[in-house]
Design a protein around this motif. Structure first.
Motif, PDB file in Angstrom:
ATOM      1  N   VAL A  50       5.879   5.236   2.742  1.00  0.00           N
ATOM      2  CA  VAL A  50       5.378   4.179   1.864  1.00  0.00           C
ATOM      3  C   VAL A  50       4.717   3.135   2.756  1.00  0.00           C
ATOM      4  O   VAL A  50       5.335   2.646   3.700  1.00  0.00           O
ATOM      5  CB  VAL A  50       6.510   3.518   1.041  1.00  0.00           C
ATOM      6  CG1 VAL A  50       5.955   2.383   0.200  1.00  0.00           C
ATOM      7  CG2 VAL A  50       7.215   4.540   0.177  1.00  0.00           C
ATOM      8  N   VAL A  75       8.755   7.061  -8.042  1.00  0.00           N
ATOM      9  CA  VAL A  75       8.257   8.434  -8.159  1.00  0.00           C
ATOM     10  C   VAL A  75       9.159   9.299  -9.034  1.00  0.00           C
ATOM     11  O   VAL A  75       8.784  10.422  -9.372  1.00  0.00           O
ATOM     12  CB  VAL A  75       8.000   9.122  -6.789  1.00  0.00           C
ATOM     13  CG1 VAL A  75       6.969   8.349  -5.993  1.00  0.00           C
ATOM     14  CG2 VAL A  75       9.277   9.337  -6.029  1.00  0.00           C
ATOM     15  N   GLU A 116      -3.713   7.871  -8.699  1.00  0.00           N
ATOM     16  CA  GLU A 116      -4.024   6.459  -8.494  1.00  0.00           C
ATOM     17  C   GLU A 116      -3.834   5.719  -9.805  1.00  0.00           C
ATOM     18  O   GLU A 116      -4.373   6.111 -10.838  1.00  0.00           O
ATOM     19  CB  GLU A 116      -5.452   6.273  -7.986  1.00  0.00           C
ATOM     20  CG  GLU A 116      -5.763   4.819  -7.707  1.00  0.00           C
ATOM     21  CD  GLU A 116      -7.079   4.614  -6.961  1.00  0.00           C
ATOM     22  OE1 GLU A 116      -7.572   3.463  -6.995  1.00  0.00           O
ATOM     23  OE2 GLU A 116      -7.592   5.570  -6.368  1.00  0.00           O
ATOM     24  N   VAL A 148       5.091  13.414   0.484  1.00  0.00           N
ATOM     25  CA  VAL A 148       4.517  12.382  -0.389  1.00  0.00           C
ATOM     26  C   VAL A 148       4.197  11.145   0.434  1.00  0.00           C
ATOM     27  O   VAL A 148       5.050  10.639   1.165  1.00  0.00           O
ATOM     28  CB  VAL A 148       5.484  12.016  -1.541  1.00  0.00           C
ATOM     29  CG1 VAL A 148       4.896  10.892  -2.386  1.00  0.00           C
ATOM     30  CG2 VAL A 148       5.783  13.231  -2.403  1.00  0.00           C
ATOM     31  N   GLU A 149       2.970  10.689   0.295  1.00  0.00           N
ATOM     32  CA  GLU A 149       2.544   9.450   0.936  1.00  0.00           C
ATOM     33  C   GLU A 149       2.185   8.478  -0.174  1.00  0.00           C
ATOM     34  O   GLU A 149       1.373   8.798  -1.052  1.00  0.00           O
ATOM     35  CB  GLU A 149       1.328   9.696   1.826  1.00  0.00           C
ATOM     36  CG  GLU A 149       0.818   8.444   2.484  1.00  0.00           C
ATOM     37  CD  GLU A 149      -0.455   8.695   3.279  1.00  0.00           C
ATOM     38  OE1 GLU A 149      -1.423   7.928   3.081  1.00  0.00           O
ATOM     39  OE2 GLU A 149      -0.476   9.647   4.071  1.00  0.00           O
ATOM     40  N   ILE A 150       2.800   7.311  -0.152  1.00  0.00           N
ATOM     41  CA  ILE A 150       2.527   6.291  -1.166  1.00  0.00           C
ATOM     42  C   ILE A 150       1.856   5.112  -0.481  1.00  0.00           C
ATOM     43  O   ILE A 150       2.347   4.605   0.527  1.00  0.00           O
ATOM     44  CB  ILE A 150       3.829   5.832  -1.859  1.00  0.00           C
ATOM     45  CG1 ILE A 150       4.493   7.017  -2.554  1.00  0.00           C
ATOM     46  CG2 ILE A 150       3.540   4.705  -2.849  1.00  0.00           C
ATOM     47  CD1 ILE A 150       5.892   6.722  -3.050  1.00  0.00           C
ATOM     48  N   GLU A 151       0.725   4.700  -1.032  1.00  0.00           N
ATOM     49  CA  GLU A 151       0.014   3.529  -0.522  1.00  0.00           C
ATOM     50  C   GLU A 151       0.066   2.456  -1.599  1.00  0.00           C
ATOM     51  O   GLU A 151      -0.422   2.659  -2.711  1.00  0.00           O
ATOM     52  CB  GLU A 151      -1.434   3.898  -0.190  1.00  0.00           C
ATOM     53  CG  GLU A 151      -2.204   2.763   0.437  1.00  0.00           C
ATOM     54  CD  GLU A 151      -3.589   3.207   0.859  1.00  0.00           C
ATOM     55  OE1 GLU A 151      -3.729   3.690   1.991  1.00  0.00           O
ATOM     56  OE2 GLU A 151      -4.521   3.085   0.030  1.00  0.00           O
ATOM     57  N   GLU A 175      -3.811  13.650  -5.692  1.00  0.00           N
ATOM     58  CA  GLU A 175      -3.822  12.199  -5.533  1.00  0.00           C
ATOM     59  C   GLU A 175      -3.705  11.553  -6.905  1.00  0.00           C
ATOM     60  O   GLU A 175      -4.458  11.875  -7.822  1.00  0.00           O
ATOM     61  CB  GLU A 175      -5.103  11.735  -4.838  1.00  0.00           C
ATOM     62  CG  GLU A 175      -5.105  10.230  -4.606  1.00  0.00           C
ATOM     63  CD  GLU A 175      -6.223   9.776  -3.699  1.00  0.00           C
ATOM     64  OE1 GLU A 175      -6.186  10.101  -2.503  1.00  0.00           O
ATOM     65  OE2 GLU A 175      -7.136   9.092  -4.197  1.00  0.00           O
ATOM     66  N   ALA A 203      -0.507   7.645  -4.807  1.00  0.00           N
ATOM     67  CA  ALA A 203       0.423   8.638  -4.262  1.00  0.00           C
ATOM     68  C   ALA A 203      -0.370   9.896  -3.938  1.00  0.00           C
ATOM     69  O   ALA A 203      -1.158  10.373  -4.757  1.00  0.00           O
ATOM     70  CB  ALA A 203       1.533   8.949  -5.256  1.00  0.00           C
ATOM     71  N   ALA A 255       9.136   3.463  -3.637  1.00  0.00           N
ATOM     72  CA  ALA A 255       9.452   4.891  -3.484  1.00  0.00           C
ATOM     73  C   ALA A 255      10.270   5.395  -4.670  1.00  0.00           C
ATOM     74  O   ALA A 255      10.100   6.536  -5.103  1.00  0.00           O
ATOM     75  CB  ALA A 255      10.204   5.124  -2.177  1.00  0.00           C
ATOM     76  N   PHE A 260      -1.462   1.537  -7.064  1.00  0.00           N
ATOM     77  CA  PHE A 260      -0.405   2.411  -6.558  1.00  0.00           C
ATOM     78  C   PHE A 260      -1.075   3.765  -6.356  1.00  0.00           C
ATOM     79  O   PHE A 260      -1.623   4.330  -7.300  1.00  0.00           O
ATOM     80  CB  PHE A 260       0.719   2.524  -7.593  1.00  0.00           C
ATOM     81  CG  PHE A 260       1.851   3.428  -7.205  1.00  0.00           C
ATOM     82  CD1 PHE A 260       3.042   2.904  -6.754  1.00  0.00           C
ATOM     83  CD2 PHE A 260       1.737   4.805  -7.321  1.00  0.00           C
ATOM     84  CE1 PHE A 260       4.104   3.728  -6.412  1.00  0.00           C
ATOM     85  CE2 PHE A 260       2.783   5.641  -6.985  1.00  0.00           C
ATOM     86  CZ  PHE A 260       3.976   5.100  -6.519  1.00  0.00           C
TER      87      PHE A 260
END
Length: 139
Positions: free
Chosen positions: A117, A98, A5, A58-61, A3, A129, A95, A127
């Protein structure tokens, strides 16, 4: 899972700019600064580990700040997830940032075979990821 951040208001990848006189393209300074900070956050998250190999998810918040101009009821609904950010930057521009993680978290972003995303409102803009290796039956 790794993770990453990066605190602060997230920045989407800006369009390349062109110098008419030379015909050369360049990345906007705001994008360069954000990607540099993201790369540093990734190095800290990797803690000296080698870049990941193989297929990745990949998960992006994207945690956007709630506009101060909005009434309290609207702000409460936004923080509860009822209202979501629909303004720019577009999700795909987040996105694209990255790319800054190449040779840090993974060898190349072509390894990403699954991604998401999400843009939400949050009291602490950031951000985030999350990267997961995907196992293969043939490994």
């Amino acid at each position: 899972m790794i993770e990453i951040e990066l605190a602060g208001v997230p920045v989407g990848k800006g369009r390349p700019r062109f110098v008419k006189a030379t015909g050369r393209a360049f990345t906007p300074e705001k994008t360069v600064r954000f990607e540099d900070r993201l790369a540093i956050a990734a190095q800290l998250a990797m803690a000296g580990r080698a870049p990941l190999d193989g297929p990745l998810e990949v998960e992006i918040e994207i945690r956007m700040p709630v506009p101060l101009s909005k009434p309290k009821r609207w702000r409460d609904a936004a923080l509860a997830g009822t209202i979501r950010p629909t303004k720019k930057p577009d999700w795909d521009n987040f996105a694209k940032t990255v790319d800054a993680l190449n040779m840090i978290v993974w060898v190349d972003d072509a390894q990403i075979v699954d991604g998401r995303v999400r843009k939400i409102y949050h009291e602490a803009p950031a951000f985030v990821a999350r990267v997961r290796q995907i196992g293969s039956v043939f490994e």
